[in-house]
Design an enzyme around this catalytic site. Sequence first.
Site, PDB file in Angstrom:
ATOM      1  N   CYS A 174       0.845  -1.205   0.000  1.00 46.01           N
ATOM      2  CA  CYS A 174       0.000   0.000   0.000  1.00 46.01           C
ATOM      3  C   CYS A 174       0.877   1.250   0.000  1.00 46.01           C
ATOM      4  O   CYS A 174       0.585   2.241  -0.677  1.00 46.01           O
ATOM      5  CB  CYS A 174      -0.896   0.022   1.225  1.00 46.01           C
ATOM      6  SG  CYS A 174      -1.875  -1.459   1.528  1.00 46.01           S
ATOM      7  N   ARG A 215     -13.042  -0.670  -0.504  1.00 49.07           N
ATOM      8  CA  ARG A 215     -11.921   0.011  -1.167  1.00 49.07           C
ATOM      9  C   ARG A 215     -10.624  -0.754  -0.952  1.00 49.07           C
ATOM     10  O   ARG A 215      -9.824  -0.899  -1.881  1.00 49.07           O
ATOM     11  CB  ARG A 215     -11.785   1.430  -0.618  1.00 49.07           C
ATOM     12  CG  ARG A 215     -10.737   2.254  -1.371  1.00 49.07           C
ATOM     13  CD  ARG A 215     -11.229   2.600  -2.762  1.00 49.07           C
ATOM     14  NE  ARG A 215     -10.202   3.235  -3.564  1.00 49.07           N
ATOM     15  CZ  ARG A 215      -9.549   2.633  -4.560  1.00 49.07           C
ATOM     16  NH1 ARG A 215      -9.798   1.372  -4.854  1.00 49.07           N
ATOM     17  NH2 ARG A 215      -8.649   3.289  -5.247  1.00 49.07           N
ATOM     18  N   CYS A 219      -8.120  -2.455  -3.829  1.00 44.68           N
ATOM     19  CA  CYS A 219      -6.688  -2.192  -3.981  1.00 44.68           C
ATOM     20  C   CYS A 219      -5.888  -3.489  -3.958  1.00 44.68           C
ATOM     21  O   CYS A 219      -4.950  -3.663  -4.742  1.00 44.68           O
ATOM     22  CB  CYS A 219      -6.201  -1.269  -2.865  1.00 44.68           C
ATOM     23  SG  CYS A 219      -6.587   0.473  -3.114  1.00 44.68           S
TER      24      CYS A 219
END
Length: 258
Positions: A174, A215, A219
């Site tokens: 991330c 979300r 990702c």
Amino acid sequence: MRALGTIAIVALLTATGVAAAEIPEAQRRSGSTFMAPDTMAMQNDDTANPGMLWALDGEALWKKKAGSADKACADCHGDIRTSMKRVAARYPAFDKALGRPVDREQRINLCRANQQRATPLAYEGRDLLALTAFVAQQSRGTPITTGGDPQLEPFIAKGRGLYMQRQGQLNLACANCHDDNWDKRLAGSAITQGHPTGYPLYRLEWQSLGSLQRRLRSCITGIRAQTYDFGAPELVELELYLMSRARGMPMESPAVRP
């Protein structure tokens, strides 16, 4: 389009390097600061913000009796505008009975199961999103305080570890996008710092309201990694870390994003 997005990710990270470094606290910004003026205007006008449709449904559900206990949320909590003010700004929070953090959706379902004796609501279903949005709306403008409980520290550390962990076929974390490349653009969209100030929020891409876990799963899928089930401890810990590093930023839910 998905293939082009993958190529863009790889090209971006190749050009700028991939060593993840946390954003200094003084430079941290809400995702709303990356939006175009028309999207910001939509968010700030309750008559134009599509997320308010879910919040209105949540208001009706707050007063609706459910389960074998024949109780409504309002029967225990009363006027939501006082009882739930600032509550969403401190979630995920530690649950003593479970010995672990729970997010807002899980708290609602725990109340349904334990207090209303009702069936838990489905993740990403209209009713759970509506109730979560209505509760979160009561904290709009108040600073996020998540992470202040010392009992949460080991779980925040786990969430940070997952945020920094490379995974998937693209071997990305991330942090490679949201810490190392924020304020750049990817396939025409701004890369934000990943601070979840507005969830659940209405995403124009989705044409719907969605949770933070939706979300996060998107990702994870985008970097071609095996994602986690809704409600999995790993996703709650990642939520917790992201909310804790957004401490002090104002809540915006139900927000609007591109």
